[in-house]
Motif scaffolding. Structure first.
Motif, short mmCIF file in Angstrom:
data_model
loop_
_atom_site.label_atom_id
_atom_site.label_comp_id
_atom_site.label_asym_id
_atom_site.label_seq_id
_atom_site.Cartn_x
_atom_site.Cartn_y
_atom_site.Cartn_z
N GLU A 81 1.00 -1.24 0.02
CA GLU A 81 -0.01 0.14 0.15
C GLU A 81 1.01 1.22 -0.02
O GLU A 81 1.70 1.47 0.78
CB GLU A 81 -0.93 0.03 1.36
CG GLU A 81 -1.89 1.27 1.47
CD GLU A 81 -2.98 1.00 2.31
OE1 GLU A 81 -3.29 2.19 2.79
OE2 GLU A 81 -3.41 -0.09 2.90
N ASP A 82 0.63 2.29 -0.90
CA ASP A 82 1.40 3.47 -0.99
C ASP A 82 0.74 4.51 -0.01
O ASP A 82 -0.19 4.05 0.71
CB ASP A 82 1.52 3.81 -2.76
CG ASP A 82 0.19 4.34 -2.95
OD1 ASP A 82 -0.71 4.66 -2.09
OD2 ASP A 82 0.07 4.50 -4.07
N PRO A 83 1.50 5.36 0.08
CA PRO A 83 0.85 6.78 1.14
C PRO A 83 -0.42 7.11 0.95
O PRO A 83 -1.10 7.54 1.68
CB PRO A 83 2.14 7.64 1.03
CG PRO A 83 3.27 7.02 0.54
CD PRO A 83 2.72 5.99 -0.53
N GLU A 84 -0.85 7.11 -0.38
CA GLU A 84 -2.19 7.31 -0.65
C GLU A 84 -3.11 6.40 -0.56
O GLU A 84 -4.28 6.47 -0.99
CB GLU A 84 -2.46 7.89 -2.24
CG GLU A 84 -1.45 9.14 -2.34
CD GLU A 84 -0.26 9.08 -2.42
OE1 GLU A 84 0.37 8.20 -2.96
OE2 GLU A 84 0.72 10.16 -1.86
N GLY A 85 -2.68 5.25 -0.32
CA GLY A 85 -3.79 3.99 0.15
C GLY A 85 -4.08 3.16 -0.85
O GLY A 85 -4.74 2.36 -0.95
N GLN A 86 -3.28 3.51 -2.14
CA GLN A 86 -3.54 2.78 -3.22
C GLN A 86 -2.44 1.34 -3.11
O GLN A 86 -1.52 1.28 -2.48
CB GLN A 86 -3.14 3.38 -4.65
CG GLN A 86 -3.95 4.53 -4.83
CD GLN A 86 -5.20 4.18 -5.13
OE1 GLN A 86 -5.44 3.40 -5.89
NE2 GLN A 86 -6.26 5.23 -4.79
N VAL A 87 -3.14 0.18 -3.42
CA VAL A 87 -2.52 -1.08 -3.37
C VAL A 87 -1.81 -1.62 -4.56
O VAL A 87 -2.82 -1.41 -5.73
CB VAL A 87 -3.41 -2.03 -2.61
CG1 VAL A 87 -2.84 -3.65 -2.76
CG2 VAL A 87 -3.94 -1.75 -1.15
#
Length: 214
Positions: free
Chosen positions: A135-141
């Motif tokens: 998961e990236d900092p923006e919440g995208q997996v």
């Protein structure tokens, strides 16, 4: 400059260096500190990090993963363009390697994370190709691919994790593999528990989380 093992034509003392075909996967490195000349270890292009002595490629940056609470250096990170190599070293028994066992545990952890782990024959023997959700900092997996390489040496295991483009493209992997081959493990003679991390240290004048040219 690439290290060459002293007496490299000699047979290894134990079977930890041999792959399934009987090939000594450490014939050209990575090395134990007893296998290289002291003058080579102290050369200007070497970076002494305690348990590991590394030599970076041109343009490569060195980073250290440091525990914020304890200040202990946990891993070495060598970065080049959009690729990276993480290095960690662990204590191992005198008479046998532990990579086979550790590899199975890493594969199990990847499965628990919802990812996959595939064994592959690489230049250092059997390695793992991991594909795990991140998961990236923006919440995208997204799916992250990495190669986990393990090399058993005399009373140590060196684990290298190849990240970024080098994990999936052979040309980008070459400098990472060369850097791993040219790494020297300084195990020391003190007794340590199996799998205990070998102690790493910052080079003189370095600050935490500040990459420097390797």
């Amino acid at each position: 400059m690439i290290f060459r093992r002293k007496g490299k034509n000699d047979e290894p003392e134990t079977g930890e260096n041999l792959d399934e075909t009987g090939t000594d996967v450490r014939a050209e490195g990575p090395f134990d500190s007893t296998e290289v000349d002291a003058d080579d270890l102290e050369a200007e292009d070497r970076i002494d990090l305690g348990a590991l002595v590394v030599t970076g490629m041109p343009g490569m940056e060195l980073g250290l993963q440091v525990d914020e609470q304890s200040g202990v250096v946990q891993a070495v990170l060598l970065m080049l363009d959009d690729s990276a190599l993480e290095l960690r070293a662990f204590a191992a028994p005198k008479t046998s390697g532990i990579w086979d066992e550790v590899r199975q545990e890493i594969a199990g952890e990847a499965a628990r994370m919802g990812g996959t782990a595939t064994e592959s024959d690489g230049p250092f023997g059997t390695e793992l190709v991991l594909v795990v959700p991140v998961e990236d900092p923006e919440g995208q997996v997204f799916s992250q691919t990495s190669r986990v390489i393990g090399v058993d040496g005399p009373r140590w295991l060196l684990r290298g994790t190849v990240l970024g483009r080098a994990a999936v493209e052979a040309d980008a992997a070459e400098p990472m593999e060369a850097t791993l081959r040219n790494t020297v493990v300084v195990r020391g003679n003190e007794p340590m528990a199996v799998r205990e991390s070998l102690p790493l240290q910052m080079p003189p004048g370095a600050q935490p989380n500040e990459p420097e040219e390797a």
